[in-house]
Design an enzyme around this catalytic site. Structure first.
Site, PDB file in Angstrom:
ATOM      1  N   HIS A   1      88.064  50.979 -18.191  1.00 40.19           N
ATOM      2  CA  HIS A   1      88.942  52.146 -18.075  1.00 40.19           C
ATOM      3  C   HIS A   1      88.337  53.147 -17.105  1.00 40.19           C
ATOM      4  O   HIS A   1      87.139  53.107 -16.806  1.00 40.19           O
ATOM      5  CB  HIS A   1      89.217  52.800 -19.433  1.00 40.19           C
ATOM      6  CG  HIS A   1      88.047  53.497 -20.055  1.00 40.19           C
ATOM      7  ND1 HIS A   1      87.694  54.797 -19.749  1.00 40.19           N
ATOM      8  CD2 HIS A   1      87.152  53.086 -20.991  1.00 40.19           C
ATOM      9  CE1 HIS A   1      86.638  55.155 -20.469  1.00 40.19           C
ATOM     10  NE2 HIS A   1      86.282  54.129 -21.225  1.00 40.19           N
TER      11      HIS A   1
ATOM     12  N   CYS B   1      81.951  50.935 -23.134  1.00 38.51           N
ATOM     13  CA  CYS B   1      83.008  50.550 -22.202  1.00 38.51           C
ATOM     14  C   CYS B   1      82.471  50.395 -20.783  1.00 38.51           C
ATOM     15  O   CYS B   1      81.394  50.880 -20.451  1.00 38.51           O
ATOM     16  CB  CYS B   1      84.131  51.590 -22.200  1.00 38.51           C
ATOM     17  SG  CYS B   1      85.157  51.556 -23.677  1.00 38.51           S
TER      18      CYS B   1
END
Length: 251
Positions: free
Chosen positions: A206, A221
């Protein structure tokens, strides 16, 4: 459907609301081709504060290394032009304080950027990311790079990324994208995670608004610059392979 979180594995990554991440200065800027200037993501107040930062006359422990990296005269002495060049690099890579001091954090980022630039158009030269299964997103934690391949063909990248910090490491291994959410917001950290593509519990590709070079890292992430995350969103789909390997420095 939303990703299942295993809190015992510290899954929520990055900054993931719903589960789930004159010549000298010119030379310095030329070496930041992989850079998205942090000031582009900062508001007027923060930009003003950055502009007001003093440039130090102190010589850092990595002065010579920084001078060589930036294409400056290598004499180990801090000049006004040296400081401006080092400070420009720090500002564009989200390093604070950005006062032109060649310390270990600055040199660490420079070393990483050098590795990233050396990857060129053949990031999988060592063959560590398997390319026999069609389209695959490769993540090299050691070099903090990611790219997309389709067999032996490089489709996109390599691009710089920011993986998990110590204690929240991005887990290596073969994965698959199992859920995507264009406008995802982390429930744990209450921050946006645009272009989220989850591949391992709460770990996802992301975008972030700040610098992908900033320490210490995400909560697991694979953080990306906005344009890179948008491109990944357009190229990948649910079920596509992801392969994570290597080890981030400091983890």
């Amino acid at each position: 459907m939303k990703p299942r979180l295993n809190l015992r594995r510290r899954v929520s990554l990055g900054r993931p609301r719903r589960s789930g991440s004159g010549r000298r200065v010119g030379a310095a800027l030329a070496l930041t081709a992989l850079t998205l200037p942090l000031t582009a993501a900062l508001g007027p107040t923060a930009q003003a504060a950055t502009a007001a930062s003093a440039c130090t006359a102190s010589r850092g422990p990595y002065q010579k290394q920084a001078e060589k990296f930036l294409g400056l005269r290598v004499d180990g002495r801090q000049s006004a032009s040296d400081c401006r060049a080092i400070r420009a690099f720090q500002t564009s890579h989200g390093i604070t304080p950005n006062i032109g001091y060649a310390g270990p954090v600055t040199w660490g980022v420079m070393s990483l950027v050098a590795q990233q630039k050396a990857a060129g158009h053949n990031p999988n030269k060592a063959g560590k990311c398997p390319t026999s299964r069609g389209r695959i997103a490769c993540v090299d934690l050691t070099r903090q790079l990611s790219w997309i391949q389709d067999g032996s063909r490089l489709v996109f990248g390599p691009v710089p990324i920011r993986s998990g910090r110590d204690g929240y490491e991005t887990r290596p291994g073969a994965k698959k994208i199992y859920w995507r959410n264009l406008h995802h917001v982390s429930t744990l950290y209450d921050v946006p995670m645009p272009y989220s593509q989850f591949f391992d519990g709460g770990q996802a590709f992301h975008s972030i608004s700040g610098s992908v070079w900033s320490a210490p890292g995400s909560h697991g992430c694979v953080n990306m610059r906005d344009g890179d995350a948008k491109k990944y969103w357009s190229l990948l789909k649910t079920g596509d392979d992801v392969y994570v390997y290597g080890r981030k420095s400091g983890t």
